[in-house]
Scaffold this motif. Structure first.
Motif, PDB file in Angstrom:
ATOM      1  N   ARG A  63      -4.852 -57.970  -5.181  1.00  0.00           N
ATOM      2  CA  ARG A  63      -3.844 -57.912  -4.112  1.00  0.00           C
ATOM      3  C   ARG A  63      -2.635 -57.108  -4.563  1.00  0.00           C
ATOM      4  O   ARG A  63      -2.104 -56.277  -3.828  1.00  0.00           O
ATOM      5  CB  ARG A  63      -3.396 -59.326  -3.707  1.00  0.00           C
ATOM      6  CG  ARG A  63      -4.238 -59.973  -2.635  1.00  0.00           C
ATOM      7  CD  ARG A  63      -3.470 -61.055  -1.882  1.00  0.00           C
ATOM      8  NE  ARG A  63      -2.757 -61.969  -2.751  1.00  0.00           N
ATOM      9  CZ  ARG A  63      -3.272 -63.077  -3.262  1.00  0.00           C
ATOM     10  NH1 ARG A  63      -4.530 -63.402  -3.006  1.00  0.00           N
ATOM     11  NH2 ARG A  63      -2.556 -63.861  -4.043  1.00  0.00           N
ATOM     12  N   VAL A  64      -2.190 -57.364  -5.779  1.00  0.00           N
ATOM     13  CA  VAL A  64      -1.025 -56.653  -6.306  1.00  0.00           C
ATOM     14  C   VAL A  64      -1.364 -55.187  -6.559  1.00  0.00           C
ATOM     15  O   VAL A  64      -0.576 -54.293  -6.231  1.00  0.00           O
ATOM     16  CB  VAL A  64      -0.525 -57.321  -7.612  1.00  0.00           C
ATOM     17  CG1 VAL A  64       0.603 -56.508  -8.224  1.00  0.00           C
ATOM     18  CG2 VAL A  64      -0.066 -58.744  -7.323  1.00  0.00           C
ATOM     19  N   ASN A  66      -3.367 -53.348  -5.020  1.00  0.00           N
ATOM     20  CA  ASN A  66      -3.473 -52.629  -3.743  1.00  0.00           C
ATOM     21  C   ASN A  66      -2.166 -52.632  -2.957  1.00  0.00           C
ATOM     22  O   ASN A  66      -2.105 -52.056  -1.866  1.00  0.00           O
ATOM     23  CB  ASN A  66      -4.582 -53.244  -2.885  1.00  0.00           C
ATOM     24  CG  ASN A  66      -5.967 -52.820  -3.339  1.00  0.00           C
ATOM     25  OD1 ASN A  66      -6.321 -51.659  -3.274  1.00  0.00           O
ATOM     26  ND2 ASN A  66      -6.757 -53.777  -3.821  1.00  0.00           N
ATOM     27  N   SER A  67      -1.126 -53.275  -3.482  1.00  0.00           N
ATOM     28  CA  SER A  67       0.155 -53.322  -2.769  1.00  0.00           C
ATOM     29  C   SER A  67       0.833 -51.964  -2.822  1.00  0.00           C
ATOM     30  O   SER A  67       0.564 -51.137  -3.693  1.00  0.00           O
ATOM     31  CB  SER A  67       1.073 -54.384  -3.390  1.00  0.00           C
ATOM     32  OG  SER A  67       1.499 -53.983  -4.680  1.00  0.00           O
ATOM     33  N   LYS A 283       8.085 -58.897  -1.266  1.00  0.00           N
ATOM     34  CA  LYS A 283       6.721 -58.454  -0.959  1.00  0.00           C
ATOM     35  C   LYS A 283       5.791 -58.656  -2.157  1.00  0.00           C
ATOM     36  O   LYS A 283       4.636 -59.062  -2.004  1.00  0.00           O
ATOM     37  CB  LYS A 283       6.725 -56.983  -0.546  1.00  0.00           C
ATOM     38  CG  LYS A 283       7.425 -56.728   0.782  1.00  0.00           C
ATOM     39  CD  LYS A 283       7.414 -55.252   1.145  1.00  0.00           C
ATOM     40  CE  LYS A 283       8.102 -54.999   2.479  1.00  0.00           C
ATOM     41  NZ  LYS A 283       8.136 -53.560   2.840  1.00  0.00           N
ATOM     42  N   LEU A 284       6.317 -58.373  -3.354  1.00  0.00           N
ATOM     43  CA  LEU A 284       5.486 -58.518  -4.545  1.00  0.00           C
ATOM     44  C   LEU A 284       5.190 -60.000  -4.820  1.00  0.00           C
ATOM     45  O   LEU A 284       4.075 -60.345  -5.235  1.00  0.00           O
ATOM     46  CB  LEU A 284       6.172 -57.886  -5.752  1.00  0.00           C
ATOM     47  CG  LEU A 284       5.293 -57.666  -6.976  1.00  0.00           C
ATOM     48  CD1 LEU A 284       4.113 -56.749  -6.653  1.00  0.00           C
ATOM     49  CD2 LEU A 284       6.094 -57.095  -8.140  1.00  0.00           C
ATOM     50  N   GLU A 286       4.823 -62.281  -2.616  1.00  0.00           N
ATOM     51  CA  GLU A 286       3.771 -62.653  -1.664  1.00  0.00           C
ATOM     52  C   GLU A 286       2.414 -62.158  -2.147  1.00  0.00           C
ATOM     53  O   GLU A 286       1.406 -62.861  -2.057  1.00  0.00           O
ATOM     54  CB  GLU A 286       4.081 -62.078  -0.286  1.00  0.00           C
ATOM     55  CG  GLU A 286       5.270 -62.745   0.403  1.00  0.00           C
ATOM     56  CD  GLU A 286       5.581 -62.125   1.763  1.00  0.00           C
ATOM     57  OE1 GLU A 286       4.857 -61.195   2.162  1.00  0.00           O
ATOM     58  OE2 GLU A 286       6.548 -62.561   2.412  1.00  0.00           O
ATOM     59  N   ALA A 287       2.371 -60.933  -2.683  1.00  0.00           N
ATOM     60  CA  ALA A 287       1.110 -60.379  -3.185  1.00  0.00           C
ATOM     61  C   ALA A 287       0.572 -61.214  -4.340  1.00  0.00           C
ATOM     62  O   ALA A 287      -0.646 -61.400  -4.479  1.00  0.00           O
ATOM     63  CB  ALA A 287       1.305 -58.934  -3.623  1.00  0.00           C
ATOM     64  N   ARG A 462       9.526 -48.017   1.940  1.00  0.00           N
ATOM     65  CA  ARG A 462       8.059 -48.098   2.036  1.00  0.00           C
ATOM     66  C   ARG A 462       7.435 -46.851   1.419  1.00  0.00           C
ATOM     67  O   ARG A 462       8.006 -45.773   1.461  1.00  0.00           O
ATOM     68  CB  ARG A 462       7.627 -48.214   3.497  1.00  0.00           C
ATOM     69  CG  ARG A 462       8.088 -49.485   4.193  1.00  0.00           C
ATOM     70  CD  ARG A 462       7.717 -49.428   5.672  1.00  0.00           C
ATOM     71  NE  ARG A 462       8.379 -48.322   6.350  1.00  0.00           N
ATOM     72  CZ  ARG A 462       7.920 -47.725   7.449  1.00  0.00           C
ATOM     73  NH1 ARG A 462       6.772 -48.110   7.994  1.00  0.00           N
ATOM     74  NH2 ARG A 462       8.593 -46.735   8.014  1.00  0.00           N
TER      75      ARG A 462
END
Length: 488
Positions: A63-64, A66-67, A283-284, A286-287, A462
């Motif tokens: 997940r991280v 691919n963040s 955001k990180l 959450e990842a 972003r």
């Protein structure tokens, strides 16, 4: 009253207990990764195998990886070994360590509520400080940023690991620390109770687990002026000060001033970057599956360096919209068949890039009559008017990004102006261009460059993907056809 569990054992006892009984999974992961780093031939394949038995850990890592913070491409990374190829071994090593650290600490069992909250606050502060360290080193190469990130994250590993043990003695010490009237009194109580300071425990764990020389040096020599240690010190102090219930304004102002000087920014701009960094940290977290940290992250909005007139960062942003892309491309196709005026084409292509590709701002930069400058002709999106006044690019350095793109008539996707591969070309532009990257494409009329299309996502921080870049190229190329037709 001191805890009465005979806990005054010394640093070796606590290191062994934490390594063997309390956090063996993290200790094992770190030591395995350290061995793999020394084996260039088989490390990539072994890296995947070393974590594949733990589905939850593997899922977090992917997940991280691919963040947007790590992965700039469009192809999904599906294995840990593939992540190491795409992102580099060091980056994935640090993702593995971070994921295992958060897993080990967040899943600590049987902690009293006050002890658990102390642990969560400590982890949140370390996580934010690590991200802030990386941001402060954005002008340095990726390897230094990664090394400093993990060293800052683990800067208080001794204290975090101790609180994760739980039990009566941690509860007693937690209660006594809450009654202390000063930091010096807290440090004295900890030494008396454990037989060691938390920083000594951090150094011992770092040596025992092989966490790297930078962490040991950062703990031992916090006043060292090397950029990687200086950034760790300042990030830790900023986050510690911002986490206090009552902020010491004099102390905070001092650290803000030092950090701003370190990065070469004014204090207001540095504070805005801290806010953006906090957003990226959310955001990180959450990842990594660590949403529990978010409510406890140090809040830069408590700093009073931001003027009321300065733009907010939480404004709505355009997301990629294929329907808008298609509609605007159809309009441009019609302009290529039936001549349209220059301004009509320019407005349509920029609306397609802004609303269709989904950027924060975009514009057309035209060459001055002397061909020594690029000047904004029209800008759309956030801060458009400010950019129109300020976004003037000097072309005197023939080795710079824009002169090179003009000579070769190339589209460019600069994923990070401060990365090693771009730093030389963008050195004259770093005060103007966003760290999250930008896109440029030549504006051609009859194969002659007369300017550039420009787009970025600076305000929202972003990143772009390959799909975004190709859509941007499509718009610029079709618009070039329209401009050529309209001037014939």
């Amino acid at each position: 009253m001191k805890p009465n569990n005979n806990t005054n054992k010394g640093v070796d006892y606590w290191t062994k207990r934490i390594s063997d009984l309390e956090m063996p999974a993290l200790c094992s992961t770190v030591q395995t990764l350290e061995k793999l780093a020394k084996d260039d031939v088989s490390s990539l394949a072994l890296l995947g195998r070393s974590v594949m038995h733990d589905n939850a850990l593997t899922s977090r890592i992917l997940r991280v990886a691919n963040s947007a913070i790590y992965h700039k491409g469009n192809t999904q990374i599906s294995t840990v070994s593939r992540a190491a190829i795409v992102l580099g071994f060091d980056a994935v090593r640090n993702i593995c360590i971070t994921a295992q650290l958060l897993s080990s600490l967040l899943e600590s069992k049987n902690l009293a509520p006050t002890v658990y909250q102390r642990l969560i606050k400590l982890m949140a502060k370390a996580f934010q400080a690590a991200m802030l360290t990386r941001m402060m080193l954005s002008h340095y190469d990726d390897d230094m940023q990664e090394e400093a990130f993990i060293a800052c994250l683990l800067f208080h590993i001794g204290e975090s690991a101790f609180w994760s043990i739980g039990g009566e003695f941690t509860e007693t010490l937690d209660r006594q620390l809450s009654e202390c009237s000063s930091a010096a009194e807290e440090r004295s109580l900890i030494r008396e109770t454990l037989g060691a300071s938390f920083s000594q425990l951090t150094q011992s764990i770092a040596r025992h687990w092989g966490l790297g020389e930078l962490l040991i040096q950062a703990v031992n020599y916090p006043d060292d002026q090397r950029p990687e240690i200086r950034s760790i010190f300042l990030a830790d102090k900023l986050c510690e000060t911002l986490s206090a219930e009552i902020i010491d304004k004099t102390e905070l102002d001092s650290y803000i001033n030092q950090a701003a000087n370190f990065t070469g920014l004014d204090e207001a701009e540095f504070t805005l970057r801290m806010q953006r960094c906090t957003k990226a940290t959310h955001k990180l977290a959450e990842a990594y599956g660590a949403k529990v940290l978010i409510d406890f992250l140090p809040d830069p909005k408590r700093i009073n360096k931001i003027e009321p007139s300065m733009p907010a960062i939480d404004l709505p942003v355009f997301e990629a919209n294929l329907n808008v892309q298609l509609a605007k491309l159809r309009e441009l196709t019609a302009f290529a068949i039936n001549k349209a005026d220059f301004n009509q084409i320019m407005q349509t292509v920029l609306e397609g890039i802004l609303e269709g590709v989904g950027v924060d701002r975009c514009g057309v930069l035209l060459l001055s009559p002397s061909r020594k400058q690029l000047q904004p002709r029209i800008m759309l999106g956030k801060d458009a008017e400010d950019m129109k006044r300020q976004f003037i690019i000097d072309l005197s350095d023939k080795k710079g990004l824009f002169p090179q793109a003009m000579e070769h008539k190339e589209c460019q996707w600069v994923d990070n102006p401060n990365a090693k591969k771009w730093l030389e070309q963008c050195k004259e532009l770093k005060t103007q261009l966003p760290e999250s990257g930008f896109l440029v494409a030549p504006l051609l009329v009859d194969s002659k460059v007369i300017g550039f299309y420009y787009a970025d996502r600076g305000p929202s921080q972003r990143s772009f993907t390959e799909v975004d870049f190709q859509a941007f190229i499509h718009f610029s190329q079709l618009a070039n056809v329209c401009f050529t037709v309209s001037l014939k």
